[in-house]
Design a protein around this motif. Structure first.
Motif, PDB file in Angstrom:
ATOM      1  N   ASN A  23       0.815  -1.208   0.000  1.00  8.98           N
ATOM      2  CA  ASN A  23       0.000   0.000   0.000  1.00  8.98           C
ATOM      3  C   ASN A  23       0.852   1.262   0.000  1.00  8.98           C
ATOM      4  O   ASN A  23       0.328   2.367  -0.097  1.00  8.98           O
ATOM      5  CB  ASN A  23      -0.917   0.031   1.228  1.00  8.98           C
ATOM      6  CG  ASN A  23      -2.233  -0.689   0.989  1.00  8.98           C
ATOM      7  OD1 ASN A  23      -2.510  -1.154  -0.116  1.00  8.98           O
ATOM      8  ND2 ASN A  23      -3.037  -0.806   2.031  1.00  8.98           N
ATOM      9  N   ALA A  78       0.246   0.078  -4.587  1.00  6.18           N
ATOM     10  CA  ALA A  78      -1.090   0.688  -4.684  1.00  6.18           C
ATOM     11  C   ALA A  78      -1.075   1.861  -5.647  1.00  6.18           C
ATOM     12  O   ALA A  78      -2.099   2.184  -6.257  1.00  6.18           O
ATOM     13  CB  ALA A  78      -1.565   1.126  -3.307  1.00  6.18           C
ATOM     14  N   ASN A 108      -5.284   3.922  -0.445  1.00  5.78           N
ATOM     15  CA  ASN A 108      -5.375   2.833   0.532  1.00  5.78           C
ATOM     16  C   ASN A 108      -5.879   3.373   1.856  1.00  5.78           C
ATOM     17  O   ASN A 108      -5.806   4.572   2.117  1.00  5.78           O
ATOM     18  CB  ASN A 108      -4.010   2.164   0.742  1.00  5.78           C
ATOM     19  CG  ASN A 108      -2.944   3.122   1.223  1.00  5.78           C
ATOM     20  OD1 ASN A 108      -2.460   3.948   0.459  1.00  5.78           O
ATOM     21  ND2 ASN A 108      -2.577   3.032   2.481  1.00  5.78           N
ATOM     22  N   GLY A 124      -6.201   0.340  -2.849  1.00  7.39           N
ATOM     23  CA  GLY A 124      -5.297  -0.607  -2.212  1.00  7.39           C
ATOM     24  C   GLY A 124      -5.977  -1.481  -1.181  1.00  7.39           C
ATOM     25  O   GLY A 124      -7.192  -1.424  -0.968  1.00  7.39           O
TER      26      GLY A 124
END
Length: 259
Positions: free
Chosen positions: A44, A73, A151, A185
């Motif tokens: 992430n 991500a 994320n 994410g």
């Protein structure tokens, strides 16, 4: 223990903690490489590009991999933006709260990051976030820009301890605008499904390895794959026992896992 043909592996809190080395993680990656088992670091962390991740692993952790072993991500966000812009016939313009690693991959996807009225607002971890950046993002979302969050990590593990993550910034914008973002994410399964496709393996032969039940493990569960939780980062056994669904596997150290 079940033998898996492919591994998706978190970085922060699983392979290292900031600049703190996890020797067991180094040995784990070496076992995968010795057995020719394909793996992807699915992170992430949007602050770095794959080349930066590879360099950090080599320089600070004596872990030697290729850029093809990294899927961030940020990369998943850039792919989503390109697909959504084409599908919705939206301009490829974006206001990005994030580090240069994220801005670079979004720019490489064909997006103009400097237009005054962006079609998208992308929020991520930004070490230099300011009130003015947040104000600009809030106004753009209020004016109709599509709100994207890379994320949902509320915290990130570092050598200093647990610090605010991308999710904290995203939640501030959500609170200010009353608009729900599209999250890319982990714990969203989009990034996991993309990563499985890159491994070219059946989902039931792949396992997600991570330290955070709320992101790594939930993402694996949503994608329908097995999960391996290692207690070296965010989640604790006490917290995980309270969850309705347990990870497929739980270990104290990556030394405890046979590939």
């Amino acid at each position: 223990m079940k033998k898996y043909r492919g591994y998706l592996i978190d970085l922060d809190g699983t392979i290292y903690q900031g600049k703190k080395r996890f020797p067991a993680a180094q040995r784990f990656i070496q076992r995968l490489q010795a057995n020719h088992i394909p793996f992807l670091f699915v992170t992430n962390n949007t602050t770095k590009e794959p080349a930066d991740v590879v360099a950090n692993l080599a320089d600070n952790h004596d872990i030697y991999v290729q850029e093809q072993n990294v899927y961030t991500a940020g990369m998943a966000t850039a792919a989503y933006l390109a697909q959504d812009a084409n599908r919705q016939h939206r301009e490829k313009t974006a206001l990005v709260i994030g580090e240069n690693g994220l801005k670079s991959v979004i720019s490489q996807a064909g997006f103009d990051l400097f237009q005054a009225d962006p079609a998208y607002v992308v929020a991520a971890l930004d070490y230099d976030v300011t009130y003015e950046k947040l104000a600009q993002a809030t106004l753009a979302i209020q004016q109709g820009a599509q709100f994207i969050g890379t994320n949902a990590d509320a915290l990130i593990p570092t050598e200093r301890g647990m610090l605010p993550g991308a999710g904290s910034i995203i939640d501030l914008l959500r609170y200010a605008t009353h608009v729900e973002p599209v999250l890319i994410g982990k714990p969203n399964d989009l990034i996991i499904k993309n990563a499985i496709e890159l491994l070219h393996l059946p989902a039931d032969q792949v396992v997600m390895v991570g330290d955070n039940y709320q992101t790594d493990i939930k993402a694996g569960m949503k994608a329908g794959i097995d999960t391996l939780l290692v207690y070296t980062g965010v989640s604790t056994p006490t917290e995980v026992k309270q969850e309705p669904v347990a990870p497929t596997h739980e270990i104290e150290s990556l030394d405890d896992w046979e590939v």
